[in-house]
Design a protein around this motif. Structure first.
Motif, PDB file in Angstrom:
ATOM      1  N   GLN A   1      47.644  -5.902  56.651  1.00  0.00           N
ATOM      2  CA  GLN A   1      47.889  -4.656  57.391  1.00  0.00           C
ATOM      3  C   GLN A   1      46.786  -3.632  57.143  1.00  0.00           C
ATOM      4  OE1 GLN A   1      52.301  -3.555  57.412  1.00  0.00           O
ATOM      5  NE2 GLN A   1      52.232  -5.190  55.893  1.00  0.00           N
ATOM      6  N   HIS A   2      46.293  -3.582  55.910  1.00  0.00           N
ATOM      7  CA  HIS A   2      45.187  -2.670  55.588  1.00  0.00           C
ATOM      8  C   HIS A   2      43.943  -3.043  56.410  1.00  0.00           C
ATOM      9  CE1 HIS A   2      42.697  -0.277  52.588  1.00  0.00           C
ATOM     10  NE2 HIS A   2      41.784  -1.008  53.185  1.00  0.00           N
ATOM     11  N   GLU A   3      43.662  -4.349  56.471  1.00  0.00           N
ATOM     12  CA  GLU A   3      42.472  -4.802  57.207  1.00  0.00           C
ATOM     13  C   GLU A   3      42.664  -4.624  58.714  1.00  0.00           C
ATOM     14  OE1 GLU A   3      39.952  -5.101  55.430  1.00  0.00           O
ATOM     15  OE2 GLU A   3      40.994  -5.336  53.530  1.00  0.00           O
TER      16      GLU A   3
ATOM     17  N   PRO B   1      34.049  -3.787  60.648  1.00  0.00           N
ATOM     18  CA  PRO B   1      33.496  -2.429  60.728  1.00  0.00           C
ATOM     19  C   PRO B   1      32.934  -1.924  59.393  1.00  0.00           C
ATOM     20  CG  PRO B   1      35.578  -2.554  61.908  1.00  0.00           C
ATOM     21  CD  PRO B   1      35.424  -3.860  61.174  1.00  0.00           C
ATOM     22  N   GLN B   2      33.422  -2.477  58.291  1.00  0.00           N
ATOM     23  CA  GLN B   2      32.941  -2.039  56.974  1.00  0.00           C
ATOM     24  C   GLN B   2      31.511  -2.474  56.688  1.00  0.00           C
ATOM     25  OE1 GLN B   2      36.746  -3.394  54.848  1.00  0.00           O
ATOM     26  NE2 GLN B   2      36.112  -1.587  53.690  1.00  0.00           N
ATOM     27  N   ILE B   3      30.998  -3.424  57.469  1.00  0.00           N
ATOM     28  CA  ILE B   3      29.560  -3.723  57.364  1.00  0.00           C
ATOM     29  C   ILE B   3      28.833  -3.242  58.631  1.00  0.00           C
ATOM     30  CG2 ILE B   3      29.860  -5.646  55.732  1.00  0.00           C
ATOM     31  CD1 ILE B   3      28.980  -7.434  58.301  1.00  0.00           C
TER      32      ILE B   3
ATOM     33  N   GLY C   1      43.533   1.034  47.580  1.00  0.00           N
ATOM     34  CA  GLY C   1      42.199   1.606  47.574  1.00  0.00           C
ATOM     35  C   GLY C   1      41.427   0.922  48.687  1.00  0.00           C
ATOM     36  N   CYS C   2      40.143   1.248  48.832  1.00  0.00           N
ATOM     37  CA  CYS C   2      39.354   0.666  49.923  1.00  0.00           C
ATOM     38  C   CYS C   2      37.883   0.694  49.537  1.00  0.00           C
ATOM     39  CB  CYS C   2      39.573   1.485  51.196  1.00  0.00           C
ATOM     40  SG  CYS C   2      38.653   0.873  52.614  1.00  0.00           S
ATOM     41  N   LEU C   3      37.175  -0.393  49.856  1.00  0.00           N
ATOM     42  CA  LEU C   3      35.751  -0.461  49.525  1.00  0.00           C
ATOM     43  C   LEU C   3      34.947   0.600  50.277  1.00  0.00           C
ATOM     44  CD1 LEU C   3      35.249  -4.358  49.623  1.00  0.00           C
ATOM     45  CD2 LEU C   3      35.658  -2.916  47.615  1.00  0.00           C
ATOM     46  N   SER C   4      35.523   1.154  51.356  1.00  0.00           N
ATOM     47  CA  SER C   4      34.837   2.203  52.130  1.00  0.00           C
ATOM     48  C   SER C   4      35.285   3.613  51.745  1.00  0.00           C
ATOM     49  CB  SER C   4      35.066   1.988  53.629  1.00  0.00           C
ATOM     50  OG  SER C   4      34.442   0.794  54.056  1.00  0.00           O
TER      51      SER C   4
ATOM     52  N   ASP D   1      44.344  -2.326  60.135  1.00  0.00           N
ATOM     53  CA  ASP D   1      44.118  -0.894  60.367  1.00  0.00           C
ATOM     54  C   ASP D   1      42.634  -0.594  60.566  1.00  0.00           C
ATOM     55  OD1 ASP D   1      46.761  -0.120  60.268  1.00  0.00           O
ATOM     56  OD2 ASP D   1      46.671   0.752  58.244  1.00  0.00           O
ATOM     57  N   HIS D   2      41.775  -1.258  59.783  1.00  0.00           N
ATOM     58  CA  HIS D   2      40.330  -1.036  59.931  1.00  0.00           C
ATOM     59  C   HIS D   2      39.867  -1.355  61.360  1.00  0.00           C
ATOM     60  CE1 HIS D   2      38.733   0.137  56.066  1.00  0.00           C
ATOM     61  NE2 HIS D   2      39.352  -0.847  55.430  1.00  0.00           N
ATOM     62  N   LEU D   3      40.495  -2.369  61.991  1.00  0.00           N
ATOM     63  CA  LEU D   3      40.089  -2.757  63.342  1.00  0.00           C
ATOM     64  C   LEU D   3      40.527  -1.723  64.372  1.00  0.00           C
ATOM     65  CD1 LEU D   3      40.857  -6.602  63.262  1.00  0.00           C
ATOM     66  CD2 LEU D   3      38.891  -5.357  62.334  1.00  0.00           C
TER      67      LEU D   3
END
Ligand code: CO
Length: 171
Positions: free
Chosen positions: A145-147, A48-50, A103-106, A149-151
């Motif tokens: 877990q962070h990734e 989703p980040q792209i 932190g997060c690239l988004s 969560d993005h899904l």
């Protein structure tokens, strides 16, 4: 390009990848890897980040603590090493939790403390459609877990405490 937190795609429940071994999926993975390695602090990225609402994420090899045959094979081929997780599912999470800064690239320039299970077991398919199960702890478990969560349309700022901004990015 990495989409930023205002973008609705980051809030969607990403869809399962029905057919892994396709040119489309390979292209998405390639774009994700390029976007992640362009960022000096990129250690993971989710589709989703792209802008692709698919259940795929990558974790940079430097975070993967275990010595894995899969990674050793890749190290021979490329200096940009990562693992690909497609349609991932947590099979176990530890009751024991720990807290660390994320932190997060988004979500540029914002950091905060997130409490998460210390260890996880994850089942997933790699980019060749092969099923794997692996355990993770420490930073690796946290990134998984962070990734994940993005899904699910969740950003770390939804969970973080002591959120702080930094004015300038480090070079
Ligand atoms: Co993120």
């Amino acid at each position: 390009m990495i989409v930023q937190k205002e973008n609705k795609v980051l809030r969607e429940n990403a869809g399962n990848v029905a057919d892994i071994d396709t040119a489309e999926v390979k292209t998405v993975i390639k774009k994700m890897a390029e976007a992640m390695f362009k960022e000096p602090d990129g250690i993971g990225i989710a589709a989703p980040q792209i802008g692709e609402s698919l259940r795929i994420f990558l974790v940079a090899g430097e975070v993967v603590s275990s010595t894995s045959e899969e990674l050793r094979q890749k190290e021979k081929m490329d200096d940009q090493i990562y693992l690909t997780f497609i349609n991932p599912v947590f099979k176990k999470v530890s009751a024991k939790k720990n807290k660390d800064v994320e932190g997060c690239l988004s979500v540029r320039g914002i950091y905060g403390e997130v409490t998460r299970p210390e260890k996880v077991t994850i089942e997933y398919f790699d980019e060749h459609g092969k099923k794997h199960s692996r355990g993770a702890s420490g930073l690796f478990a946290r990134v998984l877990q962070h990734e994940m969560d993005h899904l699910e349309g969740t950003l770390f700022i939804d969970k973080a405490k002591n959120i702080h901004k930094i004015k300038a990015e480090m070079p």
